[in-house]
Design a protein around this motif. Structure first.
Motif, PDB file in Angstrom:
ATOM      1  N   ILE A  27      36.903  46.595  43.055  1.00 50.65           N
ATOM      2  CA  ILE A  27      36.532  47.442  42.656  1.00 50.65           C
ATOM      3  C   ILE A  27      36.093  48.954  42.575  1.00 50.65           C
ATOM      4  O   ILE A  27      35.166  48.582  43.322  1.00 50.65           O
ATOM      5  N   ALA A  28      37.045  50.514  42.104  1.00 52.00           N
ATOM      6  CA  ALA A  28      36.370  51.033  42.314  1.00 52.00           C
ATOM      7  C   ALA A  28      35.692  52.022  41.927  1.00 52.00           C
ATOM      8  O   ALA A  28      35.576  51.661  40.250  1.00 52.00           O
ATOM      9  N   LEU A  29      34.815  52.810  42.407  1.00 55.55           N
ATOM     10  CA  LEU A  29      33.431  53.496  41.469  1.00 55.55           C
ATOM     11  C   LEU A  29      33.901  54.895  41.758  1.00 55.55           C
ATOM     12  O   LEU A  29      34.231  55.038  40.391  1.00 55.55           O
ATOM     13  N   LYS A  31      37.570  56.639  41.351  1.00 59.32           N
ATOM     14  CA  LYS A  31      38.594  56.040  41.812  1.00 59.32           C
ATOM     15  C   LYS A  31      39.954  56.412  42.401  1.00 59.32           C
ATOM     16  O   LYS A  31      40.283  57.567  42.586  1.00 59.32           O
ATOM     17  N   TYR A  32      41.062  56.194  43.049  1.00 54.38           N
ATOM     18  CA  TYR A  32      42.121  56.426  43.317  1.00 54.38           C
ATOM     19  C   TYR A  32      43.248  57.142  41.795  1.00 54.38           C
ATOM     20  O   TYR A  32      43.572  55.572  41.953  1.00 54.38           O
ATOM     21  N   TRP A  33      43.899  57.706  41.586  1.00 56.04           N
ATOM     22  CA  TRP A  33      44.794  57.942  40.992  1.00 56.04           C
ATOM     23  C   TRP A  33      44.930  59.535  41.637  1.00 56.04           C
ATOM     24  O   TRP A  33      45.738  60.514  41.180  1.00 56.04           O
ATOM     25  N   GLY A  34      47.117  59.107  42.006  1.00 56.82           N
ATOM     26  CA  GLY A  34      47.527  59.219  42.658  1.00 56.82           C
ATOM     27  C   GLY A  34      48.144  59.638  44.119  1.00 56.82           C
ATOM     28  O   GLY A  34      46.751  59.096  44.570  1.00 56.82           O
ATOM     29  N   GLY A 155      51.262  47.480  51.271  1.00 55.87           N
ATOM     30  CA  GLY A 155      51.898  46.413  50.655  1.00 55.87           C
ATOM     31  C   GLY A 155      51.587  47.316  49.096  1.00 55.87           C
ATOM     32  O   GLY A 155      51.943  47.443  47.864  1.00 55.87           O
ATOM     33  N   SER A 156      50.223  47.688  48.982  1.00 58.95           N
ATOM     34  CA  SER A 156      49.602  48.305  47.267  1.00 58.95           C
ATOM     35  C   SER A 156      48.269  49.231  48.325  1.00 58.95           C
ATOM     36  O   SER A 156      47.507  48.665  48.040  1.00 58.95           O
ATOM     37  N   GLY A 157      48.615  49.846  47.404  1.00 55.29           N
ATOM     38  CA  GLY A 157      47.200  51.425  47.776  1.00 55.29           C
ATOM     39  C   GLY A 157      45.874  50.610  48.392  1.00 55.29           C
ATOM     40  O   GLY A 157      45.138  50.763  49.112  1.00 55.29           O
ATOM     41  N   SER A 158      45.489  50.358  47.016  1.00 57.57           N
ATOM     42  CA  SER A 158      43.683  49.691  46.598  1.00 57.57           C
ATOM     43  C   SER A 158      43.318  48.486  47.543  1.00 57.57           C
ATOM     44  O   SER A 158      42.862  48.672  47.282  1.00 57.57           O
ATOM     45  N   ALA A 159      44.730  48.273  47.515  1.00 59.71           N
ATOM     46  CA  ALA A 159      44.735  46.300  48.863  1.00 59.71           C
ATOM     47  C   ALA A 159      44.164  46.559  50.178  1.00 59.71           C
ATOM     48  O   ALA A 159      43.081  45.586  50.561  1.00 59.71           O
ATOM     49  N   CYS A 160      44.262  47.904  50.802  1.00 59.22           N
ATOM     50  CA  CYS A 160      43.651  48.579  51.976  1.00 59.22           C
ATOM     51  C   CYS A 160      41.584  48.808  52.028  1.00 59.22           C
ATOM     52  O   CYS A 160      40.854  48.394  53.016  1.00 59.22           O
ATOM     53  N   ARG A 161      40.811  48.418  50.569  1.00 61.69           N
ATOM     54  CA  ARG A 161      39.985  48.211  50.632  1.00 61.69           C
ATOM     55  C   ARG A 161      39.591  47.252  50.607  1.00 61.69           C
ATOM     56  O   ARG A 161      38.667  46.653  50.183  1.00 61.69           O
ATOM     57  N   SER A 162      40.674  46.120  50.514  1.00 61.37           N
ATOM     58  CA  SER A 162      39.299  44.594  50.425  1.00 61.37           C
ATOM     59  C   SER A 162      39.572  43.550  51.618  1.00 61.37           C
ATOM     60  O   SER A 162      40.031  42.579  51.736  1.00 61.37           O
ATOM     61  N   SER A 213      52.378  50.750  33.863  1.00 58.33           N
ATOM     62  CA  SER A 213      52.158  49.793  35.674  1.00 58.33           C
ATOM     63  C   SER A 213      51.541  51.031  36.428  1.00 58.33           C
ATOM     64  O   SER A 213      51.474  52.257  36.021  1.00 58.33           O
ATOM     65  N   SER A 214      50.222  50.810  37.082  1.00 59.37           N
ATOM     66  CA  SER A 214      50.387  51.671  38.362  1.00 59.37           C
ATOM     67  C   SER A 214      50.661  52.659  39.176  1.00 59.37           C
ATOM     68  O   SER A 214      50.315  53.666  39.523  1.00 59.37           O
ATOM     69  N   THR A 215      51.864  51.995  39.986  1.00 59.49           N
ATOM     70  CA  THR A 215      53.471  53.157  40.162  1.00 59.49           C
ATOM     71  C   THR A 215      53.210  54.652  39.015  1.00 59.49           C
ATOM     72  O   THR A 215      53.092  55.327  39.626  1.00 59.49           O
ATOM     73  N   GLY A 217      51.791  54.824  36.885  1.00 54.94           N
ATOM     74  CA  GLY A 217      50.563  56.095  36.574  1.00 54.94           C
ATOM     75  C   GLY A 217      49.715  57.020  37.938  1.00 54.94           C
ATOM     76  O   GLY A 217      49.867  57.921  37.524  1.00 54.94           O
ATOM     77  N   HIS A 218      50.515  56.586  39.079  1.00 51.92           N
ATOM     78  CA  HIS A 218      49.889  57.549  39.921  1.00 51.92           C
ATOM     79  C   HIS A 218      51.081  58.699  39.523  1.00 51.92           C
ATOM     80  O   HIS A 218      50.392  59.423  40.387  1.00 51.92           O
ATOM     81  N   ASP A 219      52.329  58.536  40.144  1.00 54.11           N
ATOM     82  CA  ASP A 219      53.346  59.095  39.156  1.00 54.11           C
ATOM     83  C   ASP A 219      52.866  60.315  38.126  1.00 54.11           C
ATOM     84  O   ASP A 219      53.424  61.611  39.008  1.00 54.11           O
ATOM     85  N   LEU A 304      35.911  50.677  34.565  1.00 51.11           N
ATOM     86  CA  LEU A 304      37.191  50.455  34.191  1.00 51.11           C
ATOM     87  C   LEU A 304      38.493  50.269  34.823  1.00 51.11           C
ATOM     88  O   LEU A 304      38.119  51.100  36.339  1.00 51.11           O
ATOM     89  N   ASP A 305      39.471  49.623  35.330  1.00 49.97           N
ATOM     90  CA  ASP A 305      40.539  49.967  36.234  1.00 49.97           C
ATOM     91  C   ASP A 305      41.525  50.409  35.596  1.00 49.97           C
ATOM     92  O   ASP A 305      41.182  50.689  34.619  1.00 49.97           O
ATOM     93  N   ALA A 306      43.013  50.003  35.738  1.00 47.52           N
ATOM     94  CA  ALA A 306      43.812  50.274  34.800  1.00 47.52           C
ATOM     95  C   ALA A 306      44.421  49.380  33.891  1.00 47.52           C
ATOM     96  O   ALA A 306      45.120  48.748  33.693  1.00 47.52           O
ATOM     97  N   GLY A 307      43.032  49.420  33.105  1.00 43.48           N
ATOM     98  CA  GLY A 307      43.520  48.003  32.411  1.00 43.48           C
ATOM     99  C   GLY A 307      42.475  48.350  30.803  1.00 43.48           C
ATOM    100  O   GLY A 307      41.288  49.527  31.154  1.00 43.48           O
TER     101      GLY A 307
HETATM  102  O1  PMV Z   1      46.877  49.961  44.286  1.00 46.87           O
HETATM  103  P1  PMV Z   1      47.045  50.246  42.949  1.00 46.87           P
HETATM  104  O2  PMV Z   1      48.671  51.089  43.174  1.00 46.87           O
HETATM  105  O3  PMV Z   1      47.102  48.989  42.100  1.00 46.87           O
HETATM  106  O4  PMV Z   1      46.232  51.603  42.575  1.00 46.87           O
HETATM  107  C1  PMV Z   1      45.170  51.084  41.819  1.00 46.87           C
HETATM  108  C2  PMV Z   1      45.017  52.300  40.806  1.00 46.87           C
HETATM  109  C3  PMV Z   1      43.012  51.878  40.411  1.00 46.87           C
HETATM  110  O5  PMV Z   1      43.049  50.334  40.548  1.00 46.87           O
HETATM  111  C4  PMV Z   1      43.319  52.520  39.051  1.00 46.87           C
HETATM  112  C5  PMV Z   1      41.904  52.936  41.125  1.00 46.87           C
HETATM  113  C6  PMV Z   1      41.474  51.718  42.382  1.00 46.87           C
HETATM  114  O6  PMV Z   1      41.452  52.722  43.156  1.00 46.87           O
HETATM  115  O7  PMV Z   1      41.506  51.160  42.438  1.00 46.87           O
END
Ligand code: PMV
Length: 351
Positions: A27-29, A31-34, A155-162, A213-215, A217-219, A304-307
């Motif tokens: 869970i991001a504190l 946030k990555y958005w863009g 694969g999915s941006g925020s996955a790199c933080r897991s 979708s977050s895709t 949203g980022h765009d 909150l996440d994107a939801g």
């Molecule tokens: O990893 P993605 O493309 O699903 O984007 C995640 C974006 C947020 O969850 C809203 C924020 C974040 O940093 O995790």
């Protein structure tokens, strides 16, 4: 930079390989958005790694022409095929040996399928851990957690933080040595003891699919009227939050965390086209949290996440009082009164 992740070691192919890894959600504190390019973040972010919400993935590889199958608890899931196909294409030049294998992937999430919790972070992290585990077996080189995170990001941006550590920072940040747009770095060492067993209760306001979708949203941050200011603000918030995490300064932690959550949603509401992912219950929960905090002085806050779901963050010493708040006031706003009790975790593990 990407070049550093191209395989230079000799590979000795084996007939068959098998492994199983589990990776948590995060869970991001800040946030990555863009984003730009191939999942490169427009601003740096930091997250707490979760523990209970995990994906467990087993992969069997057999030598032959590259192909794959993907199942959930043994049942084929064709809707996942395009995402995995895109993933293998993106990682092919970094892990060329995958061209010689058929992969049989089976996956399982510990959290309910329809909980509104995105499984993309935990599932892409778990799959990337399996890929790097195979690579290590074929090359004899020890597990490379940076490359694991790099692959997960593709694969999915925020996955790199897991993958590794209780707190993970991703994205170039002038005040953080070793920070990178390409992978997440373990910043557990920052955490004051108060954060080490922090709780995250996820209030399930809406278990359905996201309307945007977050895709997308980022765009929508491309050309967004507030983009520049937002990206700068994320850098500053990260600097401030890092200090708060180190000092155990809960007041600043709360201020930044809640502001980041609301800013993320403010960006959505001011995009073109604009959209709202919060529900009336999300706002009711936020108001209840603020009233409870004012009355009790207990340092509980939300993000909150994107939801529409709300993550309730608090030190474990307040578990009982916050549990009462949830049962007396908050669970009525959740779908079927459902919530998930999670806490800070440590990252991916081989099963
Ligand atoms: O990893 P993605 O493309 O699903 O984007 C995640 C974006 C947020 O969850 C809203 C924020 C974040 O940093 O995790």
């Amino acid at each position: 930079m990407e070049e550093n992740f191209k395989l230079t070691n000799a590979v000795e192919l084996k007939e068959s390989l098998a492994t199983k890894w589990q990776a948590p959600s995060n869970i991001a504190l800040v946030k990555y958005w863009g984003k730009h390019g191939l999942q490169l973040p427009a601003n740096p972010s930091i997250s707490f790694t979760l523990d209970a919400c995990r994906t467990i993935t087993s992969v069997k590889a057999s030598q032959g022409k590259h192909s794959f199958s993907i199942s959930y608890d043994g049942e084929a899931i064709p809707e996942f095929v395009p995402k995995i196909e895109a993933y293998f294409k993106r990682i092919a030049s970094y892990c060329p040996w995958i061209a010689n294998y058929h992969f049989e992937i089976d996956t399982h999430n510990t959290f309910p399928h329809s909980s509104g919790i995105a499984s993309s972070a935990s599932s892409m992290a778990a799959l990337s851990a399996c890929v790097i585990d195979f690579e290590s077996e074929l090359t004899g080189v020890p597990l490379d957690y940076h490359k694991m995170s790099f692959l997960a990001r593709l694969g999915s941006g925020s996955a790199c933080r897991s993958l590794q550590g209780a707190a993970v920072l991703w994205g170039e940040h002038k005040d953080t040595e070793g920070s990178s747009n390409h992978y997440g770095i373990d910043k557990s060492e920052l955490l004051h003891p108060i954060f080490k067993d922090f709780q995250d209760t996820i209030l399930l306001v809406d278990k359905g699919e996201k309307v945007v979708s977050s895709t997308i949203g980022h765009d929508l941050m491309n050309g967004h009227a507030f983009a520049k200011a937002r990206f700068e603000q994320a850098h500053e918030n990260l600097t401030t939050l890092k200090k708060a995490l180190e000092k155990g300064d809960l007041e600043t932690f709360i201020k930044i965390t809640e502001s980041e959550a609301l800013t993320l949603h403010a960006m959505m509401m001011t995009s073109h086209p604009y959209f709202i992912l919060m529900k009336p219950q999300t706002l009711s929960i936020i108001e209840e949290i603020w009233a409870f905090r004012k009355e009790t002085q207990i340092p509980v806050c939300f993000t909150l996440d994107a939801g529409a779901n709300v993550h309730l963050l608090y030190p474990s010493e307040h578990k009982i009082a916050v549990g009462e708040l949830i049962n007396n006031k908050l669970d009525q706003y959740c779908q079927n009164s459902h919530y998930i009790c999670d806490q800070i975790g440590t990252g991916a593990k081989k099963c």
